[in-house]
Motif scaffolding. Sequence first.
Motif, PDB file in Angstrom:
ATOM      1  N   GLU A   8      21.315  -9.350 -10.136  1.00  0.00           N
ATOM      2  CA  GLU A   8      19.990  -9.953  -9.970  1.00  0.00           C
ATOM      3  C   GLU A   8      18.900  -8.887 -10.076  1.00  0.00           C
ATOM      4  O   GLU A   8      17.861  -9.097 -10.709  1.00  0.00           O
ATOM      5  N   ILE A   9      19.129  -7.731  -9.425  1.00  0.00           N
ATOM      6  CA  ILE A   9      18.154  -6.643  -9.484  1.00  0.00           C
ATOM      7  C   ILE A   9      17.981  -6.163 -10.919  1.00  0.00           C
ATOM      8  O   ILE A   9      16.857  -5.957 -11.399  1.00  0.00           O
ATOM      9  N   TRP A  39      18.604  -7.775 -13.788  1.00  0.00           N
ATOM     10  CA  TRP A  39      17.920  -8.773 -14.614  1.00  0.00           C
ATOM     11  C   TRP A  39      16.415  -8.764 -14.334  1.00  0.00           C
ATOM     12  O   TRP A  39      15.589  -8.773 -15.263  1.00  0.00           O
ATOM     13  N   THR A  40      16.061  -8.739 -13.054  1.00  0.00           N
ATOM     14  CA  THR A  40      14.645  -8.779 -12.682  1.00  0.00           C
ATOM     15  C   THR A  40      13.929  -7.512 -13.126  1.00  0.00           C
ATOM     16  O   THR A  40      12.796  -7.562 -13.630  1.00  0.00           O
ATOM     17  N   ARG A  41      14.590  -6.380 -12.968  1.00  0.00           N
ATOM     18  CA  ARG A  41      13.975  -5.119 -13.377  1.00  0.00           C
ATOM     19  C   ARG A  41      13.708  -5.097 -14.877  1.00  0.00           C
ATOM     20  O   ARG A  41      12.633  -4.667 -15.317  1.00  0.00           O
ATOM     21  N   CYS A  42      14.678  -5.535 -15.663  1.00  0.00           N
ATOM     22  CA  CYS A  42      14.477  -5.597 -17.105  1.00  0.00           C
ATOM     23  C   CYS A  42      13.302  -6.522 -17.455  1.00  0.00           C
ATOM     24  O   CYS A  42      12.462  -6.199 -18.302  1.00  0.00           O
ATOM     25  N   PHE A  43      13.240  -7.654 -16.783  1.00  0.00           N
ATOM     26  CA  PHE A  43      12.201  -8.650 -17.061  1.00  0.00           C
ATOM     27  C   PHE A  43      10.808  -8.102 -16.764  1.00  0.00           C
ATOM     28  O   PHE A  43       9.896  -8.206 -17.595  1.00  0.00           O
ATOM     29  N   VAL A  44      10.622  -7.507 -15.582  1.00  0.00           N
ATOM     30  CA  VAL A  44       9.269  -7.099 -15.179  1.00  0.00           C
ATOM     31  C   VAL A  44       8.856  -5.776 -15.816  1.00  0.00           C
ATOM     32  O   VAL A  44       7.686  -5.589 -16.169  1.00  0.00           O
ATOM     33  N   GLU A  85      15.751  -0.072  -5.177  1.00  0.00           N
ATOM     34  CA  GLU A  85      16.954  -0.862  -4.919  1.00  0.00           C
ATOM     35  C   GLU A  85      18.043  -0.548  -5.943  1.00  0.00           C
ATOM     36  O   GLU A  85      19.232  -0.467  -5.606  1.00  0.00           O
ATOM     37  N   SER A  86      17.656  -0.361  -7.199  1.00  0.00           N
ATOM     38  CA  SER A  86      18.624  -0.012  -8.234  1.00  0.00           C
ATOM     39  C   SER A  86      19.212   1.373  -7.985  1.00  0.00           C
ATOM     40  O   SER A  86      20.419   1.596  -8.124  1.00  0.00           O
TER      41      SER A  86
END
Length: 245
Positions: A89-90, A92-97, A172-173
């Motif tokens: 989840e982290i 995916w979200t990191r790539c998106f933002v 977090e990553s």
Amino acid sequence: MSGIPKPPRDKNSPVSQTTTVFEQIRSDILHGALEPGSKLKIELLIEKYDTGATPVREALSILSTTGLVERMENRGFRVAVVSAEHYAEILWTRCFVEERAIREAVLHGGREWEEKVVLAQYHLQRESNRLEAADDDALKQWERAHEEFHTVLISACPSKPLLRFCEQLYNESNRYRYIARLGRGSRSGAIEEHKRIADAALKRDGDLAGSLLVEHYRHTGDLLKAHLDGFDPHAGMRPALKITE
């Protein structure tokens, strides 16, 4: 990165103690010294960090807003748990933002931003070349250069809330990388990936910079997720796997 909420510094006030304890606990969580899911007992933290109960409680309250600490209903605090699913989840979200953030940075960045990107890339290249040295100082210097590079890349993005969110996701990553013992030694291709991202950004190609950044994160993420499959946070840390982003 500098968007994580911190109390203001004042050497003569209790708030400065809160800031110090906040940074100590945060560092220990990010580096895996405080294990995922472990209860953060106030009395033990007071002894560990040689401080009072108020700074500890205030630091934990602030950390509970960052995703690194979880507040348990009527049971105090614990280090946030980890799982392969949560890391996915982290990622995916990191790539998106961050794809959005680097596009905005490319669009809005000026000459000063370009110079910072060039300098950050130089620092990261230099410290990457030193990583094979078997000393902790080389790794610490690389960590600083790595954070500088990823921070500077998106720093010209005009949205401060977006940059704060990117910082939270970076931390977090990074925590997962430490937990899985991903540290000394670059994975194959990582150095070249950093350079291609910087070159695309400096050429003002936001589409290419964004896609290269996402590809870069996913390459590291695939290795890390494979290492996390079946990870039991209560069974201790796994053996070292040498990966850096």
